[in-house]
Structures are given as C-alpha cells and as structure tokens.
Enzyme design. Structure first.
Site, PDB file in Angstrom:
ATOM      1  N   ASN A 171       0.848  -1.188   0.000  1.00 35.45           N
ATOM      2  CA  ASN A 171       0.000   0.000   0.000  1.00 35.45           C
ATOM      3  C   ASN A 171       0.880   1.233   0.000  1.00 35.45           C
ATOM      4  O   ASN A 171       1.896   1.261   0.694  1.00 35.45           O
ATOM      5  CB  ASN A 171      -0.884   0.034   1.250  1.00 35.45           C
TER       6      ASN A 171
ATOM      7  N   ASN B 168       6.444   6.286  -1.075  1.00 43.65           N
ATOM      8  CA  ASN B 168       7.785   5.700  -1.284  1.00 43.65           C
ATOM      9  C   ASN B 168       8.464   5.274   0.016  1.00 43.65           C
ATOM     10  O   ASN B 168       9.685   5.283   0.113  1.00 43.65           O
ATOM     11  CB  ASN B 168       8.698   6.680  -2.042  1.00 43.65           C
ATOM     12  N   ARG B 169       7.654   4.971   1.034  1.00 39.20           N
ATOM     13  CA  ARG B 169       8.188   4.544   2.347  1.00 39.20           C
ATOM     14  C   ARG B 169       9.020   5.641   3.033  1.00 39.20           C
ATOM     15  O   ARG B 169       9.766   5.375   3.964  1.00 39.20           O
ATOM     16  CB  ARG B 169       9.043   3.264   2.225  1.00 39.20           C
ATOM     17  N   LEU B 170       8.882   6.897   2.569  1.00 40.77           N
ATOM     18  CA  LEU B 170       9.618   7.996   3.213  1.00 40.77           C
ATOM     19  C   LEU B 170       8.697   8.647   4.250  1.00 40.77           C
ATOM     20  O   LEU B 170       8.281   9.802   4.124  1.00 40.77           O
ATOM     21  CB  LEU B 170      10.099   9.014   2.159  1.00 40.77           C
TER      22      LEU B 170
END
Ligand SMILES: Cc1cc2nc3c(=O)[nH]c(=O)nc-3n(C[C@H](O)[C@H](O)[C@H](O)COP(=O)(O)O)c2cc1C
Length: 217
Positions: A13, A194-196
């Site tokens: 997700n 972007n998992r940031l």
C-alpha cells in the site's frame, strides 16, 4: 480443495493520506496526541482508543495485548485492567511499558514509552461504578489471565453473583483498577509515499522539557 495461499509479500500500500510538519506540531506531545485523537474521533475511525500495550516482567520476555485508553491528562495515559493479570504482574515487576496506537484510516501511528503507575483507588472506583452493570459483574467474575476448565465455570459464577448482587451495589474488586502511563518518549508517525514516512520523536531531558527530533523512516 485447499485454497491457494495468498502471497503476503505482494501486498503493498502507498500511504498518501497526509504529512507531518514539525512547525505545526505542539511542543507538548500529550497536547499533540489530543489533537490526533480528536481528529480520529471526529472521523469515526474504528476502535480509536485501542492501543497495543507491551510489558516485560522480571524475565524480560515482552508480552503485548490490546487495551482501551480511557482517559488522558497533562501527565499521561490511563487504562483499566486486572492488577493480577499477566500484564498487572509484569508491571509490578517492571513498570516500564510501551503503548502503540495504529489508526489505519489516517495512516498514523503513535508510540508511547513510559512508566505505568496505578491510579488512586478513588479514580478506579469512579470509573468502575460508571461501567454498565454486566461489565462490573464480569470484572468480579474474571480472574483475568488464570487458566480455567471451561466457559461454564464463568457463566455459573456470573449467574451466582448476579443473584447475590441483585439490587445491590457491586463493589469494585480490589484487584481491578487503572494505571497511568507517564510518558518519557512519544513518537508520531505519518505514512508517506515511497516509504519515506514522517516520524517525530519527543523525549524529555533532565529538566523535564520535551525535545523533538525527526527520525529516519
Ligand atoms: C479491542 C480490545 C479491547 C480490550 N480492552 C481491554 C481493556 O481495556 N482492559 C483489559 O484488561 N483488557 C482488554 N482487552 C483484553 C486484552 O487484550 C487481554 O486479553 C487481557 O487484558 C489479558 O491480558 P494479559 O493476560 O496479557 O494480562 C481488550 C481486547 C481487545 C481486543
């Protein structure tokens, strides 16, 4: 025929619901927590007060379970339970706990570390007597976390006590009450693309003032 197992590693997700900006965050983490709690309450998210409480007793083996946050104030976070349950025994051996909220509808997590201290018995009395009749009886019936032979044992005790306490005030069991978690750190996490993700950690210094740091996701 066996259902085909779904490959969990393919579930992905993107988190796009918001961001976190240090300038907009309150210098006191409990006030900041209150803002987030108010938002999720207004949005009607499911089980907004459910938090995963982790404890570790003398043997240092962590255990976690969900409990409900019942109040918070400028000092900390309050939940109620059985003092003789597994968690109660562990807290008696080691008061340091962690509590985690995950509000998936807003892709937010709050992670609290601190010391759990039993609340005054007057507060436990007040909360106990505000609970519905059946919940009060249930607390009396359950020696939480002990092994029992079957469900019937609980139901028989429930019926027995409801006969005994018919039209009478149910006393708060002495082993049932609240804890307040006095936080020494609180982390706010907001999922990002972007998992940031955005993460801000509040920690108290020796003067009991809060210091905020951004953490790498
Ligand atoms: C949504 C939810 C809310 C719960 N709320 C509480 C609670 O407020 N207090 C409590 O003692 N247990 C609560 N429980 C049960 C605990 O998760 C746990 O089973 C119980 O406290 C015994 O834990 P222990 O054996 O680790 O002490 C809740 C469970 C769920 C799933």
């Amino acid at each position: 025929m066996m259902n085909q197992k779904i490959n969990l590693s393919e579930i992905r997700n993107e988190y796009l619901k918001g961001d976190l900006n240090e300038k907009e965050m309150h210098h006191d983490p409990i006030v900041q927590f209150g803002r987030w709690m108010d938002e999720v309450l207004r949005m009607g998210v499911h089980e907004p007060t459910a938090m995963l409480l982790a404890t570790a007793g003398r043997n240092l083996q962590p255990t976690s379970r969900v409990v409900l946050l019942k109040d918070y104030d400028s000092e900390g976070f309050i939940f109620f339970t059985n003092y003789e349950s597994t968690k109660g025994k562990q807290i008696a051996e080691n008061p340091f706990v962690s509590a985690t909220f995950f509000w998936k509808e807003v892709e937010r997590q709050v992670h609290i570390h601190g010391k759990a201290v039993p609340v005054e018995s007057s507060l436990s009395d007040e909360y106990f007597h505000a609970r519905p009749y059946e919940s009060r009886l249930g607390a009396l019936v359950s020696a939480q976390s002990r092994k029992i032979s079957d469900r019937k044992e609980l139901e028989t005790k429930f019926e027995e006590l409801s006969r005994i306490f018919r039209n009478q005030k149910i006393p708060r069991p002495k082993n049932w009450g609240g804890y307040k978690i006095f936080p020494d750190s609180v982390e706010f996490w907001q999922g990002r693309s972007n998992r940031l993700h955005d993460r801000f950690l509040y920690e108290t210094d020796e003067f009991q003032t809060w210091k905020i740091s951004r953490l790498s996701p």
